[in-house]
Design an enzyme around this catalytic site. Structure first.
Site, PDB file in Angstrom:
ATOM      1  CG  ASP A  69     -52.575 -22.636 -22.581  1.00  0.00           C
ATOM      2  OD1 ASP A  69     -52.384 -23.851 -22.408  1.00  0.00           O
ATOM      3  OD2 ASP A  69     -51.744 -21.760 -22.272  1.00  0.00           O
TER       4      ASP A  69
ATOM      5  CE  LYS B 141     -52.637 -16.935 -18.619  1.00  0.00           C
ATOM      6  NZ  LYS B 141     -51.288 -16.936 -18.012  1.00  0.00           N
TER       7      LYS B 141
ATOM      8  CB  THR C  69     -52.262 -16.633 -14.140  1.00  0.00           C
ATOM      9  OG1 THR C  69     -51.907 -17.348 -15.335  1.00  0.00           O
ATOM     10  CG2 THR C  69     -51.541 -15.299 -14.111  1.00  0.00           C
TER      11      THR C  69
ATOM     12  CG  ASN D 111     -54.631 -18.928 -21.499  1.00  0.00           C
ATOM     13  OD1 ASN D 111     -53.695 -18.769 -22.287  1.00  0.00           O
ATOM     14  ND2 ASN D 111     -54.451 -19.442 -20.296  1.00  0.00           N
TER      15      ASN D 111
ATOM     16  CG  ASP E 161     -53.615 -20.551 -16.942  1.00  0.00           C
ATOM     17  OD1 ASP E 161     -53.668 -19.607 -16.110  1.00  0.00           O
ATOM     18  OD2 ASP E 161     -52.703 -20.661 -17.769  1.00  0.00           O
TER      19      ASP E 161
END
Length: 456
Positions: free
Chosen positions: A159, A143, A181, A146, A141
Site C-alpha cells: 500500500d 502499520k 493513520t 500494511n 502509512d
C-alpha cells in the site's frame, strides 16, 4: 462468479489470469486473488480500479500513477512486487505479488508476539523502509495492516498509495500533506508545519515495534485530541515484559524531535536489532543484461494470442496486434493519462526502417550519450546511465514492435531514476541521433493509417 447451464461455477478470466475470491475492498478498488494460467504461473493479487471513479475524484489519477511508479522502483524481497498494469475500457488492473499469509495485523490481534518473532519482522520492515528511503521514497502509512506475510512468513510492505517522492517536496525541502493513520503518525506530521518523510516513517516503525512486543498501541484514547496530546509528548507506558534493549530502541524511535530520532544505520548497529539479522538481497534488476534476460511480455485483454515469446533465438520482433496498438496509442485505452503527467514527453515513435536497423541505431545512440547499453530478448535495448542523477541512475528500455510490413513502433519505458531525467531523455536527448530512422514521434504527426491499426 457466473454459473454455466449445468450449474458449474465459471470463473472470470482476465487475459492469462483466472480471477478468484475477493480479498479486500476499498473506496476506489477491489482486490482479487487470481491464478496465473501461463506456464510456471502461480498466484497473484489483482487490484481492480474503476476508471470513471478515478477521473471523477480529484487527485486520484495522480495518486495511482505515483503508486505504480513507486512499486516499480522498489523491487525488494520485503516489498510486495508489481508484475504489470493492464486496462480495459472501464477498469485498470494492477497485477501484484500475492502474500498468502495475510496481514501481520491478524497475528497481533491474537496477542503480542515473542521478542524473537517481533525482532524478525522488525528487521525485515527496517530493511524494506531503508531501501525505499535510499530511493527518495517515504511510505507515510506504515502499520501492521500494511505489512503482509508470504507463505514462508516473510514480511512484505504494501500500500504505497500515500507514499511520497522527492518531486513532492516544497521549496523548504519538506513534505506538507497531513496523511497516514493517526495512532501511527509522527507528531511533526500532525503539527502541519512540514516534515521529513523518512524521519516520520521511523516514528511509525517505532509504533509498529511497540505493538508487536506489547499487543496494543502506545498512544490510544477514545478522544482524538487527547491521543494527539500523548503523541506530542511521546507519553506512553512500557510493559514489564519488554527487554531493556528493546525498550531503549523504542525510546530512541519515539522521539518527538525528528532531528534527534534514531536513523536506520543507527538502528542496524544496535545489539537488539543485529541479533540473527541476515540482510536481504534486493531483487533484480542488478545490471542491464540481467534485467533484460527476464521475460515480462504483456497480457492481451481481448483474448487474442500474445506473441511475446521468451525464445532468445527469435530473429524477428514480436508482432503487435490491433489491441496492443490501440492500448498504447488510442485515447479509448490510453493509460498515459492515468500514469503520466500532462507534461509527459513523447515516448513512442514509428519507423519504416528494418527492426534490426532500429535496434542497432538505438544501441549506437545510447553509447553516444554515455549510457551502458545491453540488448535483451524480444528486441529490447536497455540503456543505463553510468552516474547517478537526481534520484539514482536513469535506466531506460526501448522495445521494437512490428505493427505491419515495413512499419515498427518503438516505445521507451522508464525503469529507474528520476522522472524528469526520463522526460528530458525522451524529449531532447535521443531525438537528434534517431532522426534518420524516425517516421513520426507520438503526438507530432497525424494519426496512423487505418491499415496499420488493423494489423494482427
Amino acid at each position: 462468479m457466473a454459473r454455466g447451464r449445468e450449474g458449474e461455477e465459471r470463473k472470470m478470466v482476465l487475459g492469462k489470469y483466472e480471477l478468484g475470491r475477493l480479498l479486500g475492498q476499498g473506496t476506489f478498488a477491489k482486490v482479487y486473488y487470481a491464478r496465473d494460467l501461463s506456464a510456471g504461473g502461480g498466484s497473484v493479487a489483482i487490484k481492480m480500479i474503476d476508471k470513471a471513479r478515478l477521473r471523477r475524484t480529484e487527485g486520484m489519477m495522480e495518486q495511482l500513477r505515483r503508486e505504480i511508479s513507486i512499486m516499480r522502483m522498489v523491487r525488494h524481497p520485503n516489498v510486495v512486487g508489481i508484475r504489470e498494469v493492464l486496462a480495459s475500457r472501464s477498469s485498470v488492473f494492477v497485477v501484484m505479488e500475492y502474500a498468502r499469509g495475510g496481514e501481520l495485523f491478524a497475528k497481533v490481534v491474537r496477542g503480542r508476539l515473542t521478542e524473537d518473532h517481533a525482532r524478525r519482522y522488525f528487521q525485515q520492515l527496517v530493511a524494506a523502509v531503508g531501501f525505499c528511503h535510499r530511493r527518495g521514497i517515504s511510505h507515510r502509512d506504515l502499520k501492521p495492516e500494511n505489512l503482509l506475510l508470504d507463505e514462508e512468513g516473510q514480511l512484505k510492505v504494501t500500500d504505497f498509495g500515500l507514499a511520497a517522492l522527492p518531486e513532492q517536496l516544497r521549496h523548504d525541502g519538506l513534505l506538507h500533506t497531513q496523511c497516514g493513520t493517526p495512532a501511527y503518525v509522527a507528531p511533526e506530521v500532525l503539527r502541519k508545519r512540514g516534515y521529513d518523510g523518512a524521519r516520520a516513517d521511523l516514528w511509525s516503525c517505532g509504533v509498529v515495534l511497540y505493538v508487536l512486543l506489547c499487543g496494543f498501541l502506545p498512544f490510544q484514547h477514545d478522544n482524538c485530541a487527547k491521543m494527539y496530546q500523548k503523541i506530542f509528548k511521546a507519553e506512553y507506558q512500557m510493559p514489564p515484559w519488554v527487554s531493556c534493549d528493546a525498550r531503549r530502541l523504542i525510546a530512541r524511535l519515539l522521539v518527538v524531535d525528528p532531528a534527534k530520532r534514531i536513523s536506520i544505520p543507527e538502528i542496524m548497529r544496535t545489539p537488539w536489532f543485529r541479533k540473527g539479522f541476515v540482510p536481504p538481497v534486493p531483487s533484480p534488476p542488478v545490471s542491464p543484461k540481467k534485467w533484460l534476460d527476464e521475460d515480462d511480455g504483456g497480457v492481451l485483454l481481448d483474448g487474442s494470442e500474445d506473441n511475446s515469446s521468451s525464445n532468445s533465438g527469435s530473429m524477428s520482433p514480436r508482432t503487435c496486434n490491433a489491441f496492443q496498438l490501440i492500448s498504447s496509442m488510442s485515447s479509448g485505452f490510453d493509460l498515459s493519462g492515468l500514469f503520466e503527467s500532462e507534461q509527459k514527453a513523447a515516448t513512442v515513435f514509428t519507423s519504416r526502417a528494418p527492426a534490426a536497423t532500429v535496434v542497432e541505431k538505438l544501441e549506437a545512440v545510447g553509447r553516444a550519450l554515455g549510457f551502458e547499453v545491453a540488448r535483451g530478448k524480444g528486441w529490447r535495448v536497455r540503456m543505463e546511465a553510468k552516474a547517478d542523477g537526481t534520484n539514482g541512475r536513469l535506466a531506460v528500455t526501448a522495445e521494437v514492435l512490428e505493427v505491419a510490413a515495413g512499419v515498427a513502433v518503438v516505445e521507451f519505458a522508464h525503469d529507474a531514476g528520476d522522472a524528469l531525467d526520463f522526460n528530458n531523455f525522451c524529449a531532447e536527448d535521443v531525438r537528434p541521433g534517431l532522426a534518420d530512422i524516425v517516421w513520426a514521434w507520438q503526438g507530432d504527426s497525424p494519426p496512423m493509417p487505418a491499415a496499420v491499426v488493423g494489423c494482427a
